[in-house]
Design a protein around this motif. Structure first.
Motif, PDB file in Angstrom:
ATOM      1  N   UNK A   1       0.858  -1.185   0.000  1.00 23.45           N
ATOM      2  CA  UNK A   1       0.000   0.000   0.000  1.00 23.45           C
ATOM      3  C   UNK A   1       0.894   1.234   0.000  1.00 23.45           C
ATOM      4  N   UNK A   2       0.334   2.365  -0.417  1.00 24.49           N
ATOM      5  CA  UNK A   2       1.111   3.604  -0.380  1.00 24.49           C
ATOM      6  C   UNK A   2       1.504   3.937   1.057  1.00 24.49           C
ATOM      7  N   UNK A   3       0.640   3.586   2.009  1.00 21.43           N
ATOM      8  CA  UNK A   3       0.990   3.782   3.412  1.00 21.43           C
ATOM      9  C   UNK A   3       2.251   3.016   3.800  1.00 21.43           C
TER      10      UNK A   3
ATOM     11  N   UNK B   1       5.226   4.856   2.309  1.00 15.43           N
ATOM     12  CA  UNK B   1       5.566   6.058   3.072  1.00 15.43           C
ATOM     13  C   UNK B   1       6.205   5.697   4.411  1.00 15.43           C
ATOM     14  N   UNK B   2       5.737   4.621   5.031  1.00 13.94           N
ATOM     15  CA  UNK B   2       6.297   4.185   6.307  1.00 13.94           C
ATOM     16  C   UNK B   2       7.749   3.733   6.135  1.00 13.94           C
TER      17      UNK B   2
ATOM     18  N   UNK C   1       9.774   6.859   5.849  1.00 14.22           N
ATOM     19  CA  UNK C   1       9.858   7.487   7.177  1.00 14.22           C
ATOM     20  C   UNK C   1      10.877   6.758   8.041  1.00 14.22           C
TER      21      UNK C   1
ATOM     22  N   UNK D   1      14.248   8.331   9.659  1.00 16.56           N
ATOM     23  CA  UNK D   1      14.346   8.421  11.117  1.00 16.56           C
ATOM     24  C   UNK D   1      15.571   7.722  11.655  1.00 16.56           C
ATOM     25  N   UNK D   2      15.938   6.605  11.034  1.00 13.81           N
ATOM     26  CA  UNK D   2      16.958   5.769  11.648  1.00 13.81           C
ATOM     27  C   UNK D   2      18.339   5.985  11.047  1.00 13.81           C
TER      28      UNK D   2
ATOM     29  N   UNK E   1       9.731  13.375  -3.374  1.00 11.01           N
ATOM     30  CA  UNK E   1       9.578  11.930  -3.233  1.00 11.01           C
ATOM     31  C   UNK E   1      10.309  11.188  -4.361  1.00 11.01           C
TER      32      UNK E   1
ATOM     33  N   UNK F   1      -3.825   4.818   2.004  1.00 12.18           N
ATOM     34  CA  UNK F   1      -2.713   4.726   2.929  1.00 12.18           C
ATOM     35  C   UNK F   1      -2.779   3.541   3.864  1.00 12.18           C
TER      36      UNK F   1
ATOM     37  N   UNK G   1      15.765  12.664  14.874  1.00  9.88           N
ATOM     38  CA  UNK G   1      14.328  12.411  14.800  1.00  9.88           C
ATOM     39  C   UNK G   1      13.938  11.414  15.875  1.00  9.88           C
TER      40      UNK G   1
ATOM     41  N   UNK H   1      12.096  -1.985  13.572  1.00 16.87           N
ATOM     42  CA  UNK H   1      12.179  -3.298  12.931  1.00 16.87           C
ATOM     43  C   UNK H   1      13.105  -4.235  13.712  1.00 16.87           C
TER      44      UNK H   1
ATOM     45  N   UNK I   1       9.424  -5.401  13.432  1.00 10.20           N
ATOM     46  CA  UNK I   1       8.330  -4.840  14.203  1.00 10.20           C
ATOM     47  C   UNK I   1       7.268  -5.900  14.476  1.00 10.20           C
TER      48      UNK I   1
ATOM     49  N   UNK J   1       1.636  -1.355  11.103  1.00 12.84           N
ATOM     50  CA  UNK J   1       1.736   0.100  11.137  1.00 12.84           C
ATOM     51  C   UNK J   1       0.481   0.702  10.524  1.00 12.84           C
TER      52      UNK J   1
ATOM     53  N   UNK K   1       2.393   6.504  10.207  1.00 16.38           N
ATOM     54  CA  UNK K   1       3.853   6.605  10.279  1.00 16.38           C
ATOM     55  C   UNK K   1       4.319   7.765   9.411  1.00 16.38           C
ATOM     56  N   UNK K   2       4.489   8.934  10.009  1.00 11.86           N
ATOM     57  CA  UNK K   2       4.953  10.086   9.227  1.00 11.86           C
ATOM     58  C   UNK K   2       5.796  10.998  10.107  1.00 11.86           C
ATOM     59  N   UNK K   3       6.642  11.790   9.464  1.00  6.71           N
ATOM     60  CA  UNK K   3       7.458  12.764  10.192  1.00  6.71           C
ATOM     61  C   UNK K   3       6.662  14.051  10.320  1.00  6.71           C
TER      62      UNK K   3
ATOM     63  N   UNK L   1      11.812  17.510  13.676  1.00 11.76           N
ATOM     64  CA  UNK L   1      10.697  16.634  13.340  1.00 11.76           C
ATOM     65  C   UNK L   1      10.733  15.395  14.224  1.00 11.76           C
TER      66      UNK L   1
ATOM     67  N   UNK M   1       8.926  11.332  14.509  1.00  6.72           N
ATOM     68  CA  UNK M   1       8.210  10.284  13.797  1.00  6.72           C
ATOM     69  C   UNK M   1       6.933   9.975  14.569  1.00  6.72           C
TER      70      UNK M   1
ATOM     71  N   UNK N   1      -5.596  14.299   5.229  1.00  8.40           N
ATOM     72  CA  UNK N   1      -4.874  13.667   4.124  1.00  8.40           C
ATOM     73  C   UNK N   1      -3.433  14.178   4.050  1.00  8.40           C
TER      74      UNK N   1
ATOM     75  N   UNK O   1      -0.612  12.605   6.160  1.00 11.49           N
ATOM     76  CA  UNK O   1       0.099  11.375   5.788  1.00 11.49           C
ATOM     77  C   UNK O   1       1.499  11.719   5.276  1.00 11.49           C
ATOM     78  N   UNK O   2       1.754  13.004   5.028  1.00 10.75           N
ATOM     79  CA  UNK O   2       3.050  13.470   4.528  1.00 10.75           C
ATOM     80  C   UNK O   2       3.671  14.406   5.565  1.00 10.75           C
ATOM     81  N   UNK O   3       4.937  14.734   5.373  1.00 11.20           N
ATOM     82  CA  UNK O   3       5.651  15.596   6.317  1.00 11.20           C
ATOM     83  C   UNK O   3       5.447  17.064   5.998  1.00 11.20           C
TER      84      UNK O   3
END
Lengths: 479, 479
Positions: free
Chosen positions: A271-273, A276-277, A280, A284-285, A463, B14, B106, B166, B168, B172, B175-177, B189, B191, B456, B459-461
């Motif tokens: 999924x797009x989610x 994006x995760x 992210x 983050x890491x 992106x 998402x 982050x 992870x 994980x 999820x 999950x966004x910044x 920012x 997470x 919506x 879902x993005x930063x």
């Protein structure tokens, strides 16, 4: 917005326009293909110009700044060549220093579209750029830096700019900031726009109306449609035709590609989610520290009177050029240009998954990227730079692309990068189909995505990188 | 992902989760409201701690760096207080210098959710922060800086962290910044995550399970649900109930709000494409130059042995604190804190447009913002700072909020900002309904948006700022 019968733009949430890839006329009543060819060849002939290398000290208006050694313009505008110190723990890259182009202002890359006889046409420009391999290429209606259009350039006024600046005479259908080459530019972005108009537009010399079908044909020729056109075209969301195939069967690759244009969440591997995760998580890491430093402190790069280069002859050089041309904003000027040392290779592996074509995208971190990482093609490299790397650092999937069966190569075109900043910079762009036996399981820096998923992310900034967008414009031609 | 009957998360693209605001139990079989209150009061009582101000030279591990005068930690980690030099041509702000917190890493703000008896519950934590007005507040399951969880802090290990890193153990769903206060932080920012689990989870002391309905009730109390919880809760997309209202009629405000949760493109005053184009236009045509400078070069700010402040007593001070507590990662420590000079005011004007509630969003540029501008509430200011401004620079719509009919105020709660960095920082958060006679025509820095459109973009930063997210969590409680 005005209705446009027969044309279908996708992604309802963003625009009411819908656009179907197969609905495109591949010829135009306004400018048929044969007439276009004559028109374009004439412009290439008429726009004779010379570009020759000069020593840096013959640049007019440019100098190496005292103290830093940065290459700057006297106005403080345009761009500068500075040093960048990069540290990252992503992808085994480590730390390095390099020269980089710093051009913080945001330019406009805009295409005006308008219907003629019910067929949508794009207003394209025959435009010379000093770094182009083939002098004139086909550019968007407007291709202007902010210095261009706010007067620093002291050039002629920009044709058709009024359609892209408020108060705007037209309907915006695409409008997003998109990045340029992260290896060469620091945080550079341009505004990618498509504006539809209904009023009469005077057709100036150097401009022509072409259908998207015609442009798709031209995208299959080497060095003809310039990078700025390709990135704008890539942002257009296409739908599959309504009510099933209206075209004769075109084989399983094309059918899976049509499904990929419209694939919903259920038809995508992730999924797009989830995509994006994954991004992210990477941001983050992991760490990317970008610190500008004086150009003269950049290690492993040398400067001679006429060249800045890497001591092992890798990556690129920075040179100075004297340019004379007849129809650009000014008739003669000098400027620095970045010259890559070899042709790059940019490729998608494309694989049908349950009948829906997926592109293998790579999360790539480059020196000047704006937000840690962007989605890049499966392979993006300078093959000659990779020969002396240890096996585990060679670009993954390069061997698959180099060893591909010719019948599986769906697109194979050499395209130029932006000729206003880069000298003879080009990449070989390839789309290589792999079969359902190709592993779905890929390393963590990669994800399979549908064309629709990539296109949805193009409504937002940072992106999808410029190489992936160039090649996505090529994907649209392979249906 | 596992199915969760009866719960509906929105935004198909998402996540497959759907979530309906009216489906929420406002009490819980796991921890009924009365039991929660006892549990929470016990934690507030048991977590006695003292915070007292000390001179900077009594900070342990912190110092003013030679040369720059920046306030830094000996490890080079955590955060530093530096100077920022800002220039912008947006919104009549001009140029200024100020101290700013630089914390490039982050952190994770994560809530674990799990079903009990078919009802979704959130794992919340009773957590003390030194800057909090009321000691303990309700925080997400995990609230950790990267230094926390990678060991720089030398604290105890972070409970439940394994659900957010992870490999994980859970699905999820968010999950966004997301950014933090742009006036106080440079490019900060965190997470924001929601992870659903199905396995048994041991319930540690300081943690409890609450339904979202319960948390919504608690969001209507002052200083109880902390900022980090609010930002995560704001990212959850809610749908209106399926098949029309299942609740008794709740009046036109609530009905228009329910429509706003699910409003499609046709029900929004502007399409999301138009909103994104408006933001792209602002970013392209305006300038924001952010340059870090040595703290001691910041003009109009003074430093005494125990305070950094503005010479006119405006904005904030930076102080040092000695903190003793019983159940935090370490039992005693010292740290700098940023203390605002007054309580802020944060408000949405909310207006039904054709029966669909729209929030009036402001494109606001702040000193430390990551990408030029973010969507902020209609009003976001320190009212006392504005008294001596010329009329044309006073916050627009402040008079509408201050003069609102009490019956039109749908939400009015004082909430604390992050107590780990800020000392007694709070804002009065208000949602003020305005009628259909309120002008739709607004200045160019403002746009009316539905709840769905704002969600919506979450879902993005870097689209929606922290104050707007805090208040959006409040909007969810007013249905």
């Amino acid at each position: 917005m005005a209705s446009t019968a027969g044309l279908r733009w996708g992604l309802d949430a963003y625009t009411s326009r819908r656009f179907t890839v197969s609905a495109h006329a591949v010829d135009s009543p306004v400018l048929p293909n044969t007439a276009f060819r004559r028109w374009f060849d004439e412009h290439r002939r008429a726009n004779q110009f010379t570009v020759h290398r000069i020593p840096f000290d013959e640049l007019v208006g440019w100098r190496f700044e005292d103290g830093t050694g940065n290459l700057v313009h006297d106005s403080g505008k345009f761009f500068s060549v500075e040093g960048l110190d990069v540290h990252t723990d992503w992808g085994d890259r480590g730390a390095w220093m390099q020269p980089i182009i710093n051009q913080p202002e945001i330019g406009i890359l805009g295409i005006v579209v308008k219907e003629f006889d019910g067929i949508l046409h794009c207003l394209m420009q025959a435009k010379m750029e000093p770094g182009n391999l083939d002098s004139v290429q086909l550019s968007p209606t407007v291709q202007a830096t902010r210095s261009n259009y706010t007067g620093v350039h002291r050039g002629r006024s920009i044709r058709y700019l009024e359609y892209f600046l408020p108060p705007r005479r037209g309907d915006v259908v695409i409008d997003s900031l998109q990045s340029e080459q992260g290896a060469w530019f620091l945080h550079k972005r341009n505004r990618n726009m498509v504006v539809e108009v209904t009023e009469d537009i005077p057709l100036h010399d150097d401009f022509c109306w072409l259908t998207i079908g015609q442009i798709h044909q031209l995208l299959c020729q080497d060095n003809l449609v310039n990078m700025d056109s390709r990135t704008v075209l890539a942002c257009i969301p296409f739908d599959a035709p309504n009510g099933g195939p209206r075209e004769p069967a075109r084989g399983p690759y094309r059918e899976s590609l049509l499904r990929s244009f419209s694939a919903g969440a259920q038809q995508s591997l992730h999924s797009t989610g989830e995509i994006l995760s994954w991004l992210t998580d990477a941001k983050s890491r992991h760490e990317l520290i970008q610190r500008t430093v004086p150009l003269r402190e950049v290690k492993h790069w040398y400067r001679t009177p006429d060249e800045i280069g890497h001591e092992m002859g890798k990556y690129f050089t920075v040179i100075a050029a004297d340019v004379s041309a007849s129809n650009r904003e000014m008739t003669r000027w000098t400027q620095p240009l970045l010259a890559p040392v070899e042709r790059g290779l940019v490729a998608f592996l494309a694989r049908p998954i349950d009948g829906v074509l997926h592109l293998l995208m790579q999360a790539k971190t480059e020196a000047g990227v704006f937000d840690f990482t962007e989605l890049a093609p499966t392979v993006q490299c300078m093959p000659g730079n990779t020969g002396d790397l240890p096996v585990h650092r060679r670009p993954r999937y390069l061997d698959v692309v180099l060893g591909a069966d010719p019948a599986a190569i769906r697109y194979d075109v050499v395209q130029s990068e932006e000729g206003g900043r880069f000298y003879h910079a080009d990449n070989r762009y390839q789309i290589v189909e792999v079969g359902e036996d190709f592993p779905l399981d890929v390393p963590d820096e990669y994800r399979w995505m549908t064309v629709r998923q990539v296109t949805e992310l193009l409504q937002h900034s940072n992106y999808v990188n410029i190489q992936a967008r160039s090649l996505l414009a090529g994907v649209h031609t392979t249906w």
